[in-house]
Design an enzyme around this catalytic site. Structure first.
Site, PDB file in Angstrom:
ATOM      1  N   GLU A 152      -8.498  -7.199   4.348  1.00 36.06           N
ATOM      2  CA  GLU A 152      -7.759  -8.302   3.740  1.00 36.06           C
ATOM      3  C   GLU A 152      -7.088  -9.174   4.797  1.00 36.06           C
ATOM      4  O   GLU A 152      -7.022 -10.406   4.643  1.00 36.06           O
ATOM      5  CB  GLU A 152      -6.744  -7.735   2.741  1.00 36.06           C
ATOM      6  N   TYR A 182       0.803  -1.234   0.000  1.00 36.75           N
ATOM      7  CA  TYR A 182       0.000   0.000   0.000  1.00 36.75           C
ATOM      8  C   TYR A 182       0.836   1.285   0.000  1.00 36.75           C
ATOM      9  O   TYR A 182       0.489   2.242  -0.711  1.00 36.75           O
ATOM     10  CB  TYR A 182      -1.003  -0.034   1.154  1.00 36.75           C
TER      11      TYR A 182
END
Length: 387
Positions: A137, A95
């Site tokens: 996730e 990310y």
């Protein structure tokens, strides 16, 4: 919790995103892969050859900016995308890489100076959204790994049987190489297949629906002439090994629906056939299930014998639409008149899957004959998009 100032600034960028969104995301992907080529082991390179992935991301960024003061509206989309991310192995450390390239692309395309308020606000907004995905996730990974027969990452499976469905479609029956138990799944879910790099550069990952419902895993793959992965999978033989992710996905039967209708286009039948079999098992012969199969011709019917058997022995009404040739209940394309006649109960939940043009037109037809969006469920192969 985002500050009021951040929310205000991000929402003020909506007009700019509407105008320049695709340019921003195209610039983003180019920079992301130039600076982080290892990510090409995860991302689908085929989607980078056109604007499909960039367009999907541009739409997602615009939706986030438009709803940043009402994030609850985005939760279904977040859950859907998180499942896709989990199936290909997106991790927490990815990310920051994505965020840096995205902010750089926004600054470059909009020609903003360093420390511009829009960049500061978008950095805060991106980090908040990234954390939402990271948490979602992580939960998916944990649930999968801790479930009976579950795992994280990729597990080797052996092809135990191959069935030629049509001239260009094969079904592969898969068994774990270690012969241990495998995680159960919901009909309609998918797995990722990972093919180690054959060009010496990057792995290739593709998602395929589990095309049957029961105690085994199977995928049904159409060979695309210009495909990067499907011809490789078609070249595999019995005894070959494939690497599979655990099952993920939310395109599943609505447990509250009183009646289910399934409409498939071509190889889009793969999740729907699995869902039909689960619906039959839950139905107890109390209500008729409708399955509408659309394909090129009788020669290109996938699961022909299984569908016929279900229609003969269970509470399944089968309608077939062949674009060419005889044998179907309707020749040509699915029409509004046929849909209105066959789908007489407008309170039914309709599940459909197929090529994007097929699904776009079908959704319009279903809406026009009285089906509300909340009763329509569909799966798109490829980048997440709306119809």
């Amino acid at each position: 919790m985002l500050s009021t100032q951040t929310i205000s600034v991000v929402k003020s960028t909506v007009p700019l995103l509407q105008e320049h969104g695709l340019e921003i995301t195209s610039t983003f992907y180019k920079q992301l892969f130039e600076e982080n080529p290892q990510l090409l082991n995860i991302f689908n390179r085929s989607n980078q050859r056109d604007t499909s992935q960039s367009s999907a991301l541009a739409d997602a960024i615009l939706a986030y900016a438009s709803n940043i003061d009402n994030l609850e509206a985005l939760l279904p989309a977040v859950s859907h995308i998180a499942n896709k991310h989990a199936s290909i192995g997106i991790e927490k450390e990815h990310y920051p890489l994505v965020g840096a390239s995205l902010l750089s692309a926004i600054q470059k395309v909009l020609d903003l100076p360093d420390q511009h308020p829009a960049l500061i606000a978008w950095k805060e907004a991106y980090e908040a959204l990234a954390q939402i995905f990271i948490d979602a996730e992580a939960n998916l990974y944990k649930t999968s790994e801790e479930s009976d027969g579950g795992w994280q990452g990729y597990r080797p499976f052996i092809i135990t049987d191959i069935r030629q469905e049509t001239p260009d479609v094969k079904t592969l029956i898969l068994q774990p190489k270690d012969n241990k138990k495998v995680k159960g799944f919901l009909a309609g879910q998918y797995v990722s297949i990972k093919l180690p790099a054959s060009d010496g550069q990057h792995d290739a990952i593709r998602q395929y629906s589990l095309s049957d419902w029961g105690g085994h895993y199977q995928i049904t793959v159409k060979e695309e002439a210009k495909g990067e992965v499907s011809p490789n999978i078609h070249s595999h033989t019995v005894g070959s090994e494939l690497l599979l992710s655990p099952p993920f996905g939310e395109f599943t039967l609505n447990p509250d629906a009183k009646k289910h209708v399934f409409i498939s286009g071509g190889v889009g039948i793969t999740p729907l056939f699995s869902m039909l079999k689960q619906a039959v098992s839950l139905n107890n012969q109390q209500d008729e299930l409708l399955f509408i199969e659309c394909c090129r011709s009788a020669e290109y019917q996938i699961f022909k014998e299984q569908l016929t058997s279900l229609a003969n022995n269970a509470s399944v009404q089968l309608k077939q639409v062949f674009e060419h040739g005889p044998g179907g209940d309707l020749n040509g394309r699915l029409t509004l008149e046929a849909l209105d006649e066959w789908l007489d109960d407008k309170s039914a939940h309709v599940y459909f899957c197929g090529p994007m043009p097929f699904m776009k037109e079908l959704k319009k037809l279903l809406n026009s004959i009285g089906f509300a969006d909340e009763h329509l469920h569909y799966e798109i192969f490829g980048p997440t998009a709306a119809l």
